[in-house]
Design an enzyme around this catalytic site. Sequence first.
Site, PDB file in Angstrom:
ATOM      1  CG  HIS A   1      -1.735   1.216   1.392  1.00  0.00           C
ATOM      2  ND1 HIS A   1      -1.346   2.283   2.176  1.00  0.00           N
ATOM      3  CD2 HIS A   1      -2.917   1.569   0.847  1.00  0.00           C
ATOM      4  CE1 HIS A   1      -2.255   3.231   2.105  1.00  0.00           C
ATOM      5  NE2 HIS A   1      -3.222   2.829   1.313  1.00  0.00           N
TER       6      HIS A   1
ATOM      7  CD  GLU B   1       0.372  44.791 -10.070  1.00  0.00           C
ATOM      8  OE1 GLU B   1       0.595  43.751  -9.446  1.00  0.00           O
ATOM      9  OE2 GLU B   1       1.257  45.600 -10.383  1.00  0.00           O
TER      10      GLU B   1
ATOM     11  CG  ASP C   1      -0.555  42.793  -5.825  1.00  0.00           C
ATOM     12  OD1 ASP C   1      -0.395  41.930  -4.941  1.00  0.00           O
ATOM     13  OD2 ASP C   1       0.152  43.807  -5.918  1.00  0.00           O
TER      14      ASP C   1
ATOM     15  CB  CYS D   1       3.698  37.701 -14.909  1.00  0.00           C
ATOM     16  SG  CYS D   1       3.185  39.327 -14.334  1.00  0.00           S
TER      17      CYS D   1
END
Length: 665
Positions: free
Chosen positions: A267, A529, A553, A616
């Site tokens: 397992h 943002e 943000d 980004c």
Amino acid sequence: SMPGMMDTVLNIDDKDALLTAARQIFNSWDNPEAVEYRSLNNIPPDLGTAAVVQAMVFGNLDQNSGTGVVFTRNPSTGEPGLFGEYLMQAQGEDLVSGEKTPTPIATLKEQMPGVYAELEEVARNFEKHFRDMQDIEFTVEAGKLYILQTRSGKRSGPAAVKLAVDMVGEGLLSREEAILRVTPEDMKALLHKRLKSPEKAKALTRGLNASPGAATGIVIFDPAEAAQLAKKGNAVILVRPETSPDDIQGIAAAEGVVTSRGGMTSHAALVARGMGKPCVCGAEEMEVDLAAEKFKAGGQVVSKGDEITIDGTSGKVYLGVLPVIEAELIPELGVLLGWADGFKRLGVKANVDTAEGIVNIKRFGAEGVGLCRTERQFNAPEPLSVIREFILADTPEDKTKAIDKLRELQRRDFVALFKALDGLPIIIRLLDLPLHEFLPPESMADSPKMKERIADLKEVNPMLGHRGVRLGTTSPEIYQMQVEAIESAKAEVDADVSIMIPQVIMAAELLPIKRMIKDKTIKFGTMMETVRACLEAEKLAEVVDFISFGTNDLTQAVFSFSREDAEKKFLAAYLEKGILEHNPFEVVDEKGVGSLMATTIFRARTGWPQLEVGVCGEHGGEPQSVKFFHGIGADYVSCSPFRVPAAKLVAAQAVLEERGRKRAG
């Protein structure tokens, strides 16, 4: 079958017992272990299960009887050839429970070569039929082979990639199928850490190398405690005599697992391998005392809370913390990512701040730097002391002197970056941090002037305060210095450079900074943002060459959450109560943040259809989010270097799944 699901043995003539057993199997679908397993593996709870009734065969009948589990290829490496274990005169439960440690499958070849040859033939036929590596359970009763079940085998990340590429070469899969077969988790597991210098350390004990990779952590014996400690940020190694389905939460939370009993198909081995975690099984020299929470091995006693290092690739366990380094990538990864590049539309870049970091982004196939945070360059002692000089300067002359020093330091950093990039494009974000971030805590102020400036710059809500373009507007000499340093470095080492401005709310903030840039080959862009920037997308698009969503943000802005406070205080409750399905800082919130992003892209491209759009934030490497960004028309994502391979894979899968839906519809 899955952890928590049951099986049973009964007399087929007893109809009532048969119906009772079937009901027990259906009821076991809702066992806590099965529910936990489904949650970890994204299996829908309404899928349901089935009860299979089959004749019993006896692996404990005589000397020519036994039981085994065999993979049609090595599940850790993907190498061809039968890989598994055999236990003489035993039933299946003896093997999978981990109570007994079996022998390698070669034992069967020595004892009954005819049965072994038949098993090889079955394995070949199963692979051709299912077009995947199989995990086969079998029993030999009095010299006759019985196949009990087969299923697609759980495999490590390296094995998954090698299998997919090899099966294309063997004509079992198409390239499209191979890309869809590999998961983002496989890619993550492929980048397993390994021990830097294992030959310099003496192993405490050794077991079976059940799941590859190296990990360090504190020894914990209780799975529930392992889960609790991991939630608090502790690195934990779970140590057990053997694991059971009850332990799945502890395994999921641990950095790695060690068991003193059980084999490669136990397992612990199967679950750890499926999760991409290092695992050492069957370390039989270990004497584990769960009651006293300690184990004895190599003449030493190791107690709860002691640190150990495990190497699931070699099967060794070490006392203390050994240095660990990143994995060497297998050749098949390059082949698979090459195929992915041929299918994907979304570009995949990386977030990198230093020349040293460029090595990794090239290694993982990133198509450039989508975010270079310039404030990280101020963290070194020399630039930090100079920016403090600027902050503490009383006269324009002193400010100019500090700015001149900073310009030279920044120029030097950019030259190193551009040399390392060797032609790859880079997007440089101008300073985002507020100035107070560069000063020490008030208690460590070393002069009255420093204490005074700390007090002056203190903000009630720094996340929404004097940072980014707001600082560039009130202290334009900082952004002017950065632009000049970039241009000077670019004149020395030619590079494909873009400059990006953070925290923008309107086009009027961008125009003075755009005028600072004299080199017209440098592209100019803005981070999206703030909510207001998104609502003014058409106006911003007139001023810039590209926009890039800073989703961290932007998520805070849309939710009106402080990330740190939310995650510390109430986000867990929101997830537990089902108010939120995912942590919005990990998986993009499609209905809120995602909807705003889609509207922004549409509006920005209305007058400027060629406008480049990127992402980004941290979401740029999260698989579900990457598919969403593909769907709303982003041109590229940028993520941490180690997430690049998974992002490339998912970007290709998004295209192939789109094609599949069109064909189906």
